[in-house]
Design a protein around this motif. Structure first.
Motif, PDB file in Angstrom:
ATOM      1  N   GLN A   1       0.809  -1.218   0.000  1.00  0.00           N
ATOM      2  CA  GLN A   1       0.000   0.000   0.000  1.00  0.00           C
ATOM      3  C   GLN A   1       0.844   1.270   0.000  1.00  0.00           C
ATOM      4  O   GLN A   1       0.313   2.351  -0.240  1.00  0.00           O
ATOM      5  N   ALA A   2       2.140   1.158   0.263  1.00  0.00           N
ATOM      6  CA  ALA A   2       2.996   2.352   0.292  1.00  0.00           C
ATOM      7  C   ALA A   2       4.301   2.175  -0.462  1.00  0.00           C
ATOM      8  O   ALA A   2       4.783   3.118  -1.097  1.00  0.00           O
ATOM      9  N   TYR A   3       4.879   0.966  -0.423  1.00  0.00           N
ATOM     10  CA  TYR A   3       6.250   0.782  -0.902  1.00  0.00           C
ATOM     11  C   TYR A   3       6.376  -0.125  -2.127  1.00  0.00           C
ATOM     12  O   TYR A   3       7.492  -0.443  -2.527  1.00  0.00           O
ATOM     13  N   TYR A   4       5.249  -0.556  -2.718  1.00  0.00           N
ATOM     14  CA  TYR A   4       5.320  -1.319  -3.968  1.00  0.00           C
ATOM     15  C   TYR A   4       5.265  -0.328  -5.137  1.00  0.00           C
ATOM     16  O   TYR A   4       4.242   0.320  -5.368  1.00  0.00           O
ATOM     17  N   LEU A   5       6.349  -0.250  -5.867  1.00  0.00           N
ATOM     18  CA  LEU A   5       6.471   0.794  -6.886  1.00  0.00           C
ATOM     19  C   LEU A   5       5.843   0.402  -8.215  1.00  0.00           C
ATOM     20  O   LEU A   5       5.912   1.163  -9.177  1.00  0.00           O
ATOM     21  N   ASP A   6       5.197  -0.779  -8.269  1.00  0.00           N
ATOM     22  CA  ASP A   6       4.395  -1.107  -9.455  1.00  0.00           C
ATOM     23  C   ASP A   6       2.952  -0.652  -9.277  1.00  0.00           C
ATOM     24  O   ASP A   6       2.160  -0.723 -10.226  1.00  0.00           O
ATOM     25  N   MET A   7       2.572  -0.179  -8.093  1.00  0.00           N
ATOM     26  CA  MET A   7       1.210   0.322  -7.888  1.00  0.00           C
ATOM     27  C   MET A   7       1.023   1.643  -8.632  1.00  0.00           C
ATOM     28  O   MET A   7       1.927   2.487  -8.658  1.00  0.00           O
ATOM     29  N   ALA A   8      -0.159   1.814  -9.230  1.00  0.00           N
ATOM     30  CA  ALA A   8      -0.469   3.069  -9.912  1.00  0.00           C
ATOM     31  C   ALA A   8      -0.394   4.229  -8.929  1.00  0.00           C
ATOM     32  O   ALA A   8      -0.648   4.078  -7.730  1.00  0.00           O
ATOM     33  N   GLN A   9      -0.062   5.405  -9.459  1.00  0.00           N
ATOM     34  CA  GLN A   9       0.124   6.576  -8.603  1.00  0.00           C
ATOM     35  C   GLN A   9      -1.131   7.438  -8.487  1.00  0.00           C
ATOM     36  O   GLN A   9      -1.150   8.385  -7.701  1.00  0.00           O
ATOM     37  N   ALA A  10      -2.144   7.124  -9.288  1.00  0.00           N
ATOM     38  CA  ALA A  10      -3.404   7.862  -9.214  1.00  0.00           C
ATOM     39  C   ALA A  10      -4.529   6.928  -9.630  1.00  0.00           C
ATOM     40  O   ALA A  10      -4.301   5.897 -10.269  1.00  0.00           O
ATOM     41  N   GLU A  11      -5.742   7.295  -9.275  1.00  0.00           N
ATOM     42  CA  GLU A  11      -6.896   6.448  -9.548  1.00  0.00           C
ATOM     43  C   GLU A  11      -7.329   6.517 -11.005  1.00  0.00           C
ATOM     44  O   GLU A  11      -8.055   5.656 -11.488  1.00  0.00           O
ATOM     45  N   ASP A  12      -6.888   7.530 -11.740  1.00  0.00           N
ATOM     46  CA  ASP A  12      -7.322   7.744 -13.121  1.00  0.00           C
ATOM     47  C   ASP A  12      -7.077   6.510 -13.974  1.00  0.00           C
ATOM     48  O   ASP A  12      -6.048   5.836 -13.854  1.00  0.00           O
TER      49      ASP A  12
ATOM     50  N   ILE B   1      13.177  -0.615   6.153  1.00  0.00           N
ATOM     51  CA  ILE B   1      12.121  -0.596   5.146  1.00  0.00           C
ATOM     52  C   ILE B   1      12.713  -0.878   3.781  1.00  0.00           C
ATOM     53  O   ILE B   1      13.927  -0.806   3.579  1.00  0.00           O
ATOM     54  N   GLN B   2      11.822  -1.192   2.833  1.00  0.00           N
ATOM     55  CA  GLN B   2      12.299  -1.571   1.494  1.00  0.00           C
ATOM     56  C   GLN B   2      11.257  -1.248   0.431  1.00  0.00           C
ATOM     57  O   GLN B   2      10.065  -1.474   0.630  1.00  0.00           O
ATOM     58  N   ALA B   3      11.735  -0.728  -0.685  1.00  0.00           N
ATOM     59  CA  ALA B   3      10.912  -0.576  -1.884  1.00  0.00           C
ATOM     60  C   ALA B   3      10.915  -1.889  -2.652  1.00  0.00           C
ATOM     61  O   ALA B   3      11.914  -2.618  -2.634  1.00  0.00           O
TER      62      ALA B   3
ATOM     63  N   LEU C   1      11.024   6.057  -5.333  1.00  0.00           N
ATOM     64  CA  LEU C   1      12.187   5.377  -4.747  1.00  0.00           C
ATOM     65  C   LEU C   1      12.998   6.331  -3.868  1.00  0.00           C
ATOM     66  O   LEU C   1      13.322   5.984  -2.715  1.00  0.00           O
ATOM     67  N   PRO C   2      13.347   7.546  -4.332  1.00  0.00           N
ATOM     68  CA  PRO C   2      14.017   8.471  -3.412  1.00  0.00           C
ATOM     69  C   PRO C   2      13.165   8.838  -2.201  1.00  0.00           C
ATOM     70  O   PRO C   2      13.707   9.123  -1.123  1.00  0.00           O
ATOM     71  N   ALA C   3      11.832   8.818  -2.341  1.00  0.00           N
ATOM     72  CA  ALA C   3      10.963   9.090  -1.190  1.00  0.00           C
ATOM     73  C   ALA C   3      11.133   8.018  -0.123  1.00  0.00           C
ATOM     74  O   ALA C   3      11.182   8.313   1.086  1.00  0.00           O
ATOM     75  N   ILE C   4      11.220   6.765  -0.550  1.00  0.00           N
ATOM     76  CA  ILE C   4      11.431   5.667   0.399  1.00  0.00           C
ATOM     77  C   ILE C   4      12.834   5.751   0.995  1.00  0.00           C
ATOM     78  O   ILE C   4      13.043   5.474   2.183  1.00  0.00           O
TER      79      ILE C   4
END
Length: 637
Positions: free
Chosen positions: A537-548, A585-587, A608-611
């Motif tokens: 819900q926070a650190y999987y970088l394949d998740m879409a970044q917006a609901e659109d 923590i880990q991305a 990734l830099p945010a994590i």
């Protein structure tokens, strides 16, 4: 230009996951007949479905192959349309549609088919939104992650370059050269931040031992004449020099916003010891130069763990000399290969693996930058590539399609009652040990479907002998044996959170990654496991970044804009008494949606830099608008 094109649209249907409509266009000069159509898509067709105008011949995971109605011909300029209802999930984003396609002609040839985005009626596609604000800074210094303590006075004129003071040790000069080379790889068109000799208009770096500083920590003291870098730790030395390079980088690239310090102090140290980034190379293969560049980016962001996901259902990517079939068969996908095409694969076979010399080069490159490479061999589930490569691993008495995995593969788990499984894994581990000096070997342990192995006569005998009940306890039996095998070889076991199921394994020397949701991490810590928090819900970088609809990415964990990733505090979920169990923590970068470099960079950066900042910087020192202003200058793949 391809002679054929496939368009796809999706429409909702009440009480189901909706309907696909496919249209194949014949753009060639010849009539098309006697063919089949294959495509790959993350939105899979269920075993029970209704197809009108076509027949589903076979489906394996994301691969689908259809036959047209008997006798169908498509004239030049003509088209064939069919619909399918009965999907395993409802698409939420444009990337949930076709990821590759091809035709198999009557003579057996495979020819490419072009394709477009998945269309949704009534939705207009515009430009993808800007998800990062312009940002603003209160202190004009470009540092990511932001340090623990900073009190600096800026200078309008940055130095021409920084150089080691006369009499600096060979170790310190080599460290300067190392970060200089890193900078030149990441920013090859920029002027260098360091030289190894004095330069007019530059400033010298004097190195000072600081035995009281903790591991990976450093101090920087700025004066008009020199910079003093204090540390007694090799990682701290590297990070201090990277911080100097970052400060100069910002002052040069955006002098209206950022400046270089003339006086003051930085005192810095990491928040967590495990600051990781995972990369799945099974679904999409990344050549060695890409892997090394990603490691360079990790080092630039002060991340220190590269979790290399080397095997999965889709491919086995690590050379094992005892079993050459693993890469001869298991690293290749194609229409006529043992492993059928999957996400992004078309008419031509695709293959790729890392030979042992490649691995040594990657590990050496990472080690030079204080990044530890933690390899993952995903077992007992997610093992289709291994099972299809080495038939000795298969229990011949078990029904070949006794169950399907979460991703749609039939019987994709190594059988804990087949004794060759342990001989095989022992030889795999023996070849991995000289390649990976890491403390941990990651063994996966995730997503073994409920009901796995229960149709196996061998497993039923094992269950009776060991008094085991069900799939979870069988997996626990298997993993306890694997942990013992690793311990005999001087390694510790890392795995995904499902390793704890069915009784789990000995907590001592085990590190588990909580990915399904944050609550899982709390439960694991409460059971006595050391944990790394990596919630989807926070650190999987394949998740879409917006609901659109037009936003690329997966949707099972919702959507995660960069600000949410930046603000998320994994430690905040844990009760105070369990926080000592949290190593960091880990991305995670899973490959299903990364069929292009453009999608990779849009989804991975700036999250990734945010994590990385969450892994290094205390919560109260974080600032979203400052981060947004700085991260625009940071490198991407």
């Amino acid at each position: 230009m391809a002679d054929y094109r496939l368009e796809a649209s999706w429409s909702p249907v009440e009480g189901s996951f909706g309907r696909f409509t496919f249209t194949l266009f014949n753009l060639s000069a010849k009539t098309l007949s006697g063919f089949t159509l294959a495509y790959t898509s993350l939105t899979r067709v269920a075993d029970k479905h209704v197809a009108e105008g076509a027949t589903l011949k076979r489906r394996v995971a994301n691969f689908h192959e259809y036959s047209p109605p008997e006798g169908l011909t498509i004239k030049p300029g003509g088209s064939w349309q069919f619909t399918v209802e009965g999907l395993t999930n409802g698409p939420k984003h444009v990337t949930s549609g076709i990821k590759s396609a091809y035709l198999t002609l009557a003579d057996g040839r495979h020819v490419p088919v072009s394709f477009g985005d998945l269309m949704l009626a009534g939705v207009e596609r515009g430009e993808l939104p800007e998800l990062l604000p312009k940002g603003e800074v209160t202190e004009p210094f470009s540092l990511l992650p932001w340090p623990l303590f900073l009190s600096l006075r800026p200078d309008d004129m940055p130095p021409v370059a920084l150089y080691p003071a006369a009499g600096s040790s060979a170790k310190n000069i080599r460290a300067v050269e190392k970060v200089l080379a890193l900078y030149q790889r990441l920013f090859p068109a920029d002027n260098v931040p360091f030289t190894l000799q004095p330069v007019q208009g530059g400033r010298q770096i004097r190195f000072k031992g600081e035995s009281s500083i903790m591991e990976a920590a450093y101090e920087l003291r700025f004066t008009a004449q020199e910079i003093i870098l204090g540390t007694d730790d090799a990682a701290g030395l590297l990070y201090g020099l990277i911080s100097l390079a970052q400060l100069l980088h910002g002052a040069r690239h955006d002098p209206e916003t950022f400046q270089f310090p003339v006086f003051g102090t930085i005192a810095d140290q990491p928040r967590y010891t495990w600051r990781g980034c995972h990369l799945d190379v099974s679904r999409q293969f990344y050549p060695v130069p890409d892997i090394k560049r990603l490691i360079d980016i990790l080092a630039w962001n002060k991340l220190n763990i590269f979790h290399w996901h080397l095997t999965d259902d889709e491919a086995w990517r690590l050379e094992i000399k005892a079993y050459p079939e693993l890469t001869e068969i298991g690293a290749k996908r194609g229409p006529d290969e043992v492993l059928l095409p999957q996400l992004g694969d078309g008419a031509e076979p695709r293959s790729g693996f890392y030979n042992q010399e490649d691995v040594r080069g990657v590990v050496a490159h990472a080690g030079m930058l204080r990044v530890e490479v933690v390899p993952e061999i995903d077992i007992p589930g997610h093992s289709s590539a291994a099972l299809l490569s080495l038939l000795q691993l298969v229990d011949g008495q078990e029904a070949p399609d006794g169950y399907r995995s979460v991703q749609g593969y039939p019987n994709n788990a190594l059988n804990p009652a087949v004794e060759f499984t342990y001989e095989f894994l022992g030889k795999v581990f023996d070849e991995m040990l000289p390649l990976f000096p890491s403390e941990y070997i990651h063994i996966g342990g995730d997503e073994v479907p409920h009901g796995s192995w229960l149709a196996s006569p061998l497993c039923r005998t094992l269950m009776e002998r060991e008094k085991l009940a069900g799939t979870a306890e069988l997996q626990s039996y298997f993993l306890r044996r694997i942990k013992a095998m690793l311990a005999e070889r001087g390694k510790k076991l890392a795995g995904w959170n499902e390793v704890s199921q069915g009784g789990g394994v000995d907590r001592e020397g085990t590190l588990l990654m909580a990915w399904e949701k944050p609550d899982v991490g709390i439960e694991l810590a409460g059971e006595g496991y050391d944990i790394v928090m990596t919630p989807g819900q926070a650190y999987y970088l394949d998740m879409a970044q917006a609901e659109d609809w037009g936003e690329p990415g997966a949707s099972w964990a919702g959507f995660t804009p960069p600000e949410k990733t930046y603000a998320y505090e994994a430690e905040g979920e844990l009760p105070e008494e369990l926080r000592e169990r949290m190593r960091g923590i880990q991305a995670c970068i899973w490959g299903e949606n990364f069929v292009s470099r453009a999608y990779f960079n849009r989804l991975v950066f700036p999250r990734l830099p945010a994590i990385a900042e969450a892994a290094w910087t205390p919560c109260l020192r974080k600032d979203w608008l400052r981060f947004a202003a700085i991260v625009r200058m940071w490198p991407t793949l």
